[in-house]
Write a protein that holds these residues in place. Sequence first.
Motif, PDB file in Angstrom:
ATOM      1  N   ALA A   1     -22.372 -71.054 -33.777  1.00 18.10           N
ATOM      2  CA  ALA A   1     -21.909 -71.164 -32.219  1.00 18.10           C
ATOM      3  C   ALA A   1     -21.205 -69.308 -31.802  1.00 18.10           C
ATOM      4  O   ALA A   1     -20.585 -69.179 -32.841  1.00 18.10           O
ATOM      5  CB  ALA A   1     -20.502 -72.364 -31.912  1.00 18.10           C
ATOM      6  N   SER A   2     -20.613 -69.640 -30.593  1.00 15.47           N
ATOM      7  CA  SER A   2     -19.415 -67.939 -30.642  1.00 15.47           C
ATOM      8  C   SER A   2     -18.492 -69.197 -29.151  1.00 15.47           C
ATOM      9  O   SER A   2     -18.331 -70.218 -28.574  1.00 15.47           O
ATOM     10  CB  SER A   2     -20.857 -67.480 -29.721  1.00 15.47           C
ATOM     11  N   ILE A   3     -17.337 -68.318 -29.835  1.00 16.62           N
ATOM     12  CA  ILE A   3     -16.501 -68.458 -28.820  1.00 16.62           C
ATOM     13  C   ILE A   3     -15.677 -67.638 -27.959  1.00 16.62           C
ATOM     14  O   ILE A   3     -15.486 -66.587 -28.295  1.00 16.62           O
ATOM     15  CB  ILE A   3     -14.857 -69.342 -29.594  1.00 16.62           C
ATOM     16  N   ASP A   4     -15.211 -67.791 -26.624  1.00 16.95           N
ATOM     17  CA  ASP A   4     -14.139 -66.328 -25.887  1.00 16.95           C
ATOM     18  C   ASP A   4     -13.068 -67.638 -25.199  1.00 16.95           C
ATOM     19  O   ASP A   4     -13.207 -68.221 -24.993  1.00 16.95           O
ATOM     20  CB  ASP A   4     -15.423 -65.787 -24.861  1.00 16.95           C
ATOM     21  N   LEU A   5     -12.504 -67.347 -25.288  1.00 11.03           N
ATOM     22  CA  LEU A   5     -11.147 -67.367 -24.730  1.00 11.03           C
ATOM     23  C   LEU A   5     -10.056 -66.476 -23.983  1.00 11.03           C
ATOM     24  O   LEU A   5     -10.313 -64.913 -24.396  1.00 11.03           O
ATOM     25  CB  LEU A   5     -10.372 -67.269 -25.662  1.00 11.03           C
ATOM     26  N   TYR A   6      -9.169 -66.812 -22.698  1.00 17.19           N
ATOM     27  CA  TYR A   6      -8.383 -66.499 -22.045  1.00 17.19           C
ATOM     28  C   TYR A   6      -7.192 -66.840 -21.771  1.00 17.19           C
ATOM     29  O   TYR A   6      -7.432 -68.238 -21.568  1.00 17.19           O
ATOM     30  CB  TYR A   6      -8.620 -65.645 -20.706  1.00 17.19           C
TER      31      TYR A   6
ATOM     32  N   ASP B   1     -25.810 -72.086 -20.132  1.00 21.70           N
ATOM     33  CA  ASP B   1     -25.731 -71.894 -21.519  1.00 21.70           C
ATOM     34  C   ASP B   1     -24.368 -71.223 -21.683  1.00 21.70           C
ATOM     35  O   ASP B   1     -24.182 -71.495 -22.982  1.00 21.70           O
ATOM     36  CB  ASP B   1     -26.441 -70.185 -21.809  1.00 21.70           C
ATOM     37  N   THR B   2     -23.037 -71.928 -20.943  1.00 17.71           N
ATOM     38  CA  THR B   2     -21.632 -71.640 -21.681  1.00 17.71           C
ATOM     39  C   THR B   2     -21.383 -73.596 -21.622  1.00 17.71           C
ATOM     40  O   THR B   2     -20.923 -73.603 -20.198  1.00 17.71           O
ATOM     41  CB  THR B   2     -21.137 -71.155 -20.938  1.00 17.71           C
ATOM     42  N   THR B   3     -20.349 -73.965 -22.218  1.00 15.03           N
ATOM     43  CA  THR B   3     -19.560 -74.543 -21.639  1.00 15.03           C
ATOM     44  C   THR B   3     -17.931 -74.211 -21.831  1.00 15.03           C
ATOM     45  O   THR B   3     -17.645 -73.593 -22.706  1.00 15.03           O
ATOM     46  CB  THR B   3     -19.898 -76.004 -23.414  1.00 15.03           C
ATOM     47  N   THR B   4     -17.086 -74.376 -20.334  1.00 17.11           N
ATOM     48  CA  THR B   4     -15.786 -74.031 -20.207  1.00 17.11           C
ATOM     49  C   THR B   4     -14.798 -74.968 -20.506  1.00 17.11           C
ATOM     50  O   THR B   4     -15.112 -75.952 -20.054  1.00 17.11           O
ATOM     51  CB  THR B   4     -15.669 -73.128 -19.177  1.00 17.11           C
ATOM     52  N   TYR B   5     -13.906 -75.196 -20.919  1.00 18.12           N
ATOM     53  CA  TYR B   5     -13.005 -75.900 -21.080  1.00 18.12           C
ATOM     54  C   TYR B   5     -11.568 -75.278 -19.983  1.00 18.12           C
ATOM     55  O   TYR B   5     -11.712 -74.332 -20.789  1.00 18.12           O
ATOM     56  CB  TYR B   5     -12.910 -76.092 -22.211  1.00 18.12           C
TER      57      TYR B   5
ATOM     58  N   GLY C   1      -4.864 -71.527 -19.082  1.00 20.82           N
ATOM     59  CA  GLY C   1      -6.368 -70.548 -19.499  1.00 20.82           C
ATOM     60  C   GLY C   1      -8.009 -71.232 -20.092  1.00 20.82           C
ATOM     61  O   GLY C   1      -7.961 -72.678 -19.283  1.00 20.82           O
ATOM     62  N   ALA C   2      -8.463 -70.846 -20.566  1.00 18.57           N
ATOM     63  CA  ALA C   2     -10.097 -71.151 -20.412  1.00 18.57           C
ATOM     64  C   ALA C   2     -10.574 -70.513 -22.054  1.00 18.57           C
ATOM     65  O   ALA C   2     -10.245 -69.807 -21.999  1.00 18.57           O
ATOM     66  CB  ALA C   2     -10.601 -70.568 -19.426  1.00 18.57           C
ATOM     67  N   ILE C   3     -11.447 -71.646 -22.664  1.00 16.90           N
ATOM     68  CA  ILE C   3     -12.084 -71.522 -23.811  1.00 16.90           C
ATOM     69  C   ILE C   3     -12.935 -71.632 -23.064  1.00 16.90           C
ATOM     70  O   ILE C   3     -13.595 -72.345 -22.930  1.00 16.90           O
ATOM     71  CB  ILE C   3     -11.198 -71.886 -24.111  1.00 16.90           C
ATOM     72  N   GLN C   4     -14.465 -71.361 -23.302  1.00 19.72           N
ATOM     73  CA  GLN C   4     -15.908 -71.610 -23.822  1.00 19.72           C
ATOM     74  C   GLN C   4     -16.977 -71.405 -24.901  1.00 19.72           C
ATOM     75  O   GLN C   4     -15.958 -70.237 -25.764  1.00 19.72           O
ATOM     76  CB  GLN C   4     -16.917 -70.178 -23.007  1.00 19.72           C
ATOM     77  N   TRP C   5     -17.886 -72.104 -24.763  1.00 19.86           N
ATOM     78  CA  TRP C   5     -18.499 -71.861 -26.283  1.00 19.86           C
ATOM     79  C   TRP C   5     -19.803 -71.706 -26.154  1.00 19.86           C
ATOM     80  O   TRP C   5     -20.419 -72.545 -24.698  1.00 19.86           O
ATOM     81  CB  TRP C   5     -17.393 -72.331 -27.245  1.00 19.86           C
ATOM     82  N   GLY C   6     -20.583 -70.940 -26.788  1.00 26.53           N
ATOM     83  CA  GLY C   6     -22.163 -71.189 -26.801  1.00 26.53           C
ATOM     84  C   GLY C   6     -22.865 -71.373 -27.760  1.00 26.53           C
ATOM     85  O   GLY C   6     -21.890 -71.228 -29.082  1.00 26.53           O
TER      86      GLY C   6
END
Length: 172
Positions: A83-88, A54-58, A68-73
């Motif tokens: 859509a939603s985004i998360d990042l570190y 359910d999440t795509t990670t770059y 780092g990484a950034i994800q979206w679902g």
Amino acid sequence: MQETLRGARVTLRPASRADVSVLARIRSTPEVHRRWGGGEDLEAAVAEDLRDPDTTTYAVLSAGRVIGAIQWGEETDPDYRHASIDLYLDPAVHGRGLGTDAVRTLARHLFADRGHHRIVIDPAADNTAAIRSYGKAGFRPVGVMRRYERGPDGTWHDGLLMDLLAGELDEG
């Protein structure tokens, strides 16, 4: 198939098993771990993130190095689609505008290529640096979600819901 996305200062490429060790090292830094947690086996936590259907990670790259990484679902119900985004990011690169560029790059993709009209992001309410960064990309505060997430210390913390509509992306 995920494509590589190019921003003004960062490149987002599909994260792979080869990225797990460096992403786990970044997640182990005190600044990131206090926000993301992941337990004691961070390599397992990162690998699990990459397998989440359910999440795509770059992986976020700057100067050819993973920082780092950034994800979206996405919510796919047509009446609530968004859509939603998360990042570190590695704390060694904080304060340089790389997070804002990563968010802009992914938001552009989600609007133009994935057809989303709205994107949400939900930093911890006390994470002023992240909130400022997302604001530079055009995200606006919607409201505080009280006791929204449990932190690695086991206590509940407030989150700030922010959103961005198509046409509001601030390209800087």
